[in-house]
Design a protein around this motif. Structure first.
Motif, PDB file in Angstrom:
ATOM      1  N   PHE A   1       0.850  -1.281  -0.013  1.00 22.60           N
ATOM      2  CA  PHE A   1      -0.030  -0.171  -0.055  1.00 22.60           C
ATOM      3  C   PHE A   1       0.792   1.280  -0.064  1.00 22.60           C
ATOM      4  O   PHE A   1       0.232   2.426   0.206  1.00 22.60           O
ATOM      5  CB  PHE A   1      -1.042   0.027   1.145  1.00 22.60           C
ATOM      6  N   ALA A   2       2.225   1.168  -0.218  1.00 28.89           N
ATOM      7  CA  ALA A   2       2.990   2.378  -0.043  1.00 28.89           C
ATOM      8  C   ALA A   2       2.662   3.383  -0.969  1.00 28.89           C
ATOM      9  O   ALA A   2       2.543   4.786  -0.847  1.00 28.89           O
ATOM     10  CB  ALA A   2       4.464   1.871  -0.452  1.00 28.89           C
ATOM     11  N   ASP A   3       2.288   2.822  -2.204  1.00 25.68           N
ATOM     12  CA  ASP A   3       1.881   4.127  -3.086  1.00 25.68           C
ATOM     13  C   ASP A   3       0.395   4.925  -2.941  1.00 25.68           C
ATOM     14  O   ASP A   3       0.195   5.935  -3.481  1.00 25.68           O
ATOM     15  CB  ASP A   3       1.348   3.399  -4.639  1.00 25.68           C
ATOM     16  N   LYS A   4      -0.299   4.318  -1.997  1.00 24.07           N
ATOM     17  CA  LYS A   4      -1.471   4.981  -1.623  1.00 24.07           C
ATOM     18  C   LYS A   4      -1.417   5.929  -0.603  1.00 24.07           C
ATOM     19  O   LYS A   4      -2.258   6.850  -0.349  1.00 24.07           O
ATOM     20  CB  LYS A   4      -2.594   3.954  -1.203  1.00 24.07           C
TER      21      LYS A   4
ATOM     22  N   GLY B   1       5.727  17.345   8.809  1.00 20.79           N
ATOM     23  CA  GLY B   1       4.921  17.427  10.065  1.00 20.79           C
ATOM     24  C   GLY B   1       3.858  16.266  10.260  1.00 20.79           C
ATOM     25  O   GLY B   1       2.836  16.591  10.844  1.00 20.79           O
ATOM     26  N   ASP B   2       3.908  15.186   9.618  1.00 26.33           N
ATOM     27  CA  ASP B   2       3.018  14.159   9.550  1.00 26.33           C
ATOM     28  C   ASP B   2       3.132  13.669  11.045  1.00 26.33           C
ATOM     29  O   ASP B   2       4.046  13.525  11.861  1.00 26.33           O
ATOM     30  CB  ASP B   2       3.103  12.896   8.835  1.00 26.33           C
ATOM     31  N   ARG B   3       1.838  13.350  11.884  1.00 27.81           N
ATOM     32  CA  ARG B   3       1.785  12.566  13.067  1.00 27.81           C
ATOM     33  C   ARG B   3       1.264  11.336  12.958  1.00 27.81           C
ATOM     34  O   ARG B   3      -0.142  11.056  11.939  1.00 27.81           O
ATOM     35  CB  ARG B   3       0.613  13.323  13.817  1.00 27.81           C
ATOM     36  N   ILE B   4       1.823  10.282  13.403  1.00 24.61           N
ATOM     37  CA  ILE B   4       1.690   8.834  13.028  1.00 24.61           C
ATOM     38  C   ILE B   4       1.479   8.209  14.184  1.00 24.61           C
ATOM     39  O   ILE B   4       2.319   8.247  15.109  1.00 24.61           O
ATOM     40  CB  ILE B   4       2.932   8.391  12.124  1.00 24.61           C
ATOM     41  N   ILE B   5       0.525   7.141  14.399  1.00 21.42           N
ATOM     42  CA  ILE B   5       0.456   6.216  15.564  1.00 21.42           C
ATOM     43  C   ILE B   5       0.269   5.016  15.167  1.00 21.42           C
ATOM     44  O   ILE B   5      -0.048   4.530  14.044  1.00 21.42           O
ATOM     45  CB  ILE B   5      -1.042   6.632  16.498  1.00 21.42           C
ATOM     46  N   ASP B   6       1.354   4.157  15.903  1.00 21.40           N
ATOM     47  CA  ASP B   6       1.133   2.771  15.523  1.00 21.40           C
ATOM     48  C   ASP B   6       0.614   1.882  16.739  1.00 21.40           C
ATOM     49  O   ASP B   6       0.898   1.926  17.707  1.00 21.40           O
ATOM     50  CB  ASP B   6       2.929   2.293  15.427  1.00 21.40           C
ATOM     51  N   ILE B   7      -0.371   1.413  16.425  1.00 26.11           N
ATOM     52  CA  ILE B   7      -1.218   0.602  17.564  1.00 26.11           C
ATOM     53  C   ILE B   7      -0.884  -0.996  17.658  1.00 26.11           C
ATOM     54  O   ILE B   7      -0.985  -1.673  16.573  1.00 26.11           O
ATOM     55  CB  ILE B   7      -2.899   0.595  17.197  1.00 26.11           C
TER      56      ILE B   7
ATOM     57  N   VAL C   1      10.074   0.971  14.827  1.00 19.65           N
ATOM     58  CA  VAL C   1      11.370   1.905  14.324  1.00 19.65           C
ATOM     59  C   VAL C   1      12.045   1.187  13.262  1.00 19.65           C
ATOM     60  O   VAL C   1      12.518   1.685  12.594  1.00 19.65           O
ATOM     61  CB  VAL C   1      12.248   1.992  15.560  1.00 19.65           C
ATOM     62  N   ASP C   2      11.993  -0.218  13.181  1.00 14.96           N
ATOM     63  CA  ASP C   2      12.894  -0.978  11.987  1.00 14.96           C
ATOM     64  C   ASP C   2      12.032  -0.832  10.591  1.00 14.96           C
ATOM     65  O   ASP C   2      12.770  -0.836   9.798  1.00 14.96           O
ATOM     66  CB  ASP C   2      13.161  -2.372  12.431  1.00 14.96           C
ATOM     67  N   LEU C   3      10.813  -0.990  10.560  1.00 14.57           N
ATOM     68  CA  LEU C   3       9.918  -1.350   9.338  1.00 14.57           C
ATOM     69  C   LEU C   3       9.208   0.258   9.051  1.00 14.57           C
ATOM     70  O   LEU C   3       9.458   0.648   7.926  1.00 14.57           O
ATOM     71  CB  LEU C   3       9.150  -2.203   9.607  1.00 14.57           C
ATOM     72  N   LEU C   4       8.514   0.519   9.955  1.00 12.78           N
ATOM     73  CA  LEU C   4       7.610   1.596   9.566  1.00 12.78           C
ATOM     74  C   LEU C   4       8.210   2.813   9.480  1.00 12.78           C
ATOM     75  O   LEU C   4       7.789   3.485   8.107  1.00 12.78           O
ATOM     76  CB  LEU C   4       6.774   1.815  10.849  1.00 12.78           C
ATOM     77  N   LYS C   5       9.281   3.182   9.989  1.00 13.38           N
ATOM     78  CA  LYS C   5      10.165   4.458   9.968  1.00 13.38           C
ATOM     79  C   LYS C   5      10.853   4.384   8.407  1.00 13.38           C
ATOM     80  O   LYS C   5      10.805   5.462   7.958  1.00 13.38           O
ATOM     81  CB  LYS C   5      11.324   4.571  10.850  1.00 13.38           C
TER      82      LYS C   5
ATOM     83  N   ILE D   1       7.894   6.401   6.222  1.00 14.49           N
ATOM     84  CA  ILE D   1       7.555   7.487   6.626  1.00 14.49           C
ATOM     85  C   ILE D   1       8.524   8.650   6.119  1.00 14.49           C
ATOM     86  O   ILE D   1       9.565   8.544   6.275  1.00 14.49           O
ATOM     87  CB  ILE D   1       6.721   7.610   8.163  1.00 14.49           C
ATOM     88  N   PRO D   2       7.981   9.729   5.770  1.00 11.00           N
ATOM     89  CA  PRO D   2       9.031  10.615   5.447  1.00 11.00           C
ATOM     90  C   PRO D   2       9.874  11.055   6.683  1.00 11.00           C
ATOM     91  O   PRO D   2       9.383  11.206   7.842  1.00 11.00           O
ATOM     92  CB  PRO D   2       8.170  12.024   5.202  1.00 11.00           C
TER      93      PRO D   2
END
Ligand code: J10
Length: 271
Positions: free
Chosen positions: A25-28, A35-41, A50-54, A57-58
């Protein structure tokens, strides 16, 4: 699931599926200029955060907040992965949402968490409420997985049954669903998400040895039992796994586990 060190070293299946979902889904994903604010539930030990999600993200994000229902996991994640813009907090995503978190994030992620939640509607409603209008979320969760059948079989056995009381609490809400995608789509529409994409893929995973399967199972074992009971439980567990033909020998050393693992991916937009 409270032993962060054990989980950190034995979550390759979870990491593989989180990566598959992020790549799919990276393209979507639509990012702000900055300044994006991101939450990982359901961040667990924080390693997927930290290893994958980061990686996806920009670099100029404002905040990355990992949250988990387990205090021990959150404490571990804060010790090992916290910095100025990344931190971890305790949150039960199916419980009451703290006011300060409402409408506070541009993106919500979750990997291998939502199949543990019985009240799917409450959890997805909260996920919706965490996001700003137009916010996006990306999730991966288990539909059918033989691991849940093994729990059910052992819960019926005279030897182990007493340690697996209330087994149904720990079975994915979609384990017995014939059409999990349709069920999820219907719920997402009811909650108010738009641009709903739900995919379901059949997968398997190669473990190096029976010992690796044992550790992976132990890392996510939701039943509390003394250590000596666990060793015995695992002997029975692996016997059931063999009886159900859930593992194949690959190259005489590796094991291919669970040819009918169904992994669900969801991409959703807050209307
Ligand atoms: C947070 O991680 C999870 O929720 C993962 C789960 C429930 C799946 C675990 C599956 C494993 C360990 C594979 C078991 C192997 C079999 C051969 C059944």
């Amino acid at each position: 699931m409270n032993n962060a060190e054990l989980y950190e070293g034995n979550n390759n299946l979870q990491k593989r599926d989180a990566l598959d979902c992020l790549e799919e889904f990276a393209d979507k994903m639509m990012w702000k200029r900055s300044g994006d604010r991101i939450i990982d539930i359901g961040c667990g030990d924080g390693s997927v955060t930290v290893d994958l999600l980061k990686e996806f993200i920009p670099e100029n994000f404002e905040l990355l907040l990992g949250c988990d229902v387990s205090e021990k996991m959150v404490a571990f994640a804060n010790v090992h992965h916290k910095n100025e813009r990344t931190s971890f907090t305790v949150l039960d995503i199916a419980g009451r949402l703290p006011e300060e978190l409402r409408s506070n994030f541009n993106h919500a992620f979750s990997s291998y968490t939502f199949h543990w939640i019985k009240d799917q509607e409450a959890a997805f409603n909260n996920m919706f409420d965490l996001l700003v209008e137009g916010g996006q979320c990306l999730l991966t969760l288990l539909g059918h997985n033989p691991v849940f059948d093994v729990y059910r079989i052992l819960a019926e056995s005279n030897k182990c049954g007493c340690w697996l009381h209330g087994v149904e609490r720990f079975i994915s809400p979609y384990h017995d669903s014939q059409y999990p995608e349709q069920e999820i789509r219907k719920l997402m529409k009811k909650i108010g998400f738009t641009d709903i994409v739900v995919t379901c893929q059949e997968k398997s995973f190669i473990y190096d040895s029976p010992e690796a399967v044992k550790k992976a199972v132990q890392a996510v074992n939701p039943f509390s039992m003394p250590k000596e009971v666990f060793d015995d439980f695992m002997i029975d567990y692996l016997n059931v796994v063999r009886d159900m033909n859930l593992i194949d020998e690959v190259n005489n050393t590796n094991l291919r586990a669970g040819r009918s693992i169904y992994s669900l991916s969801l991409f959703l937009v807050q209307s």
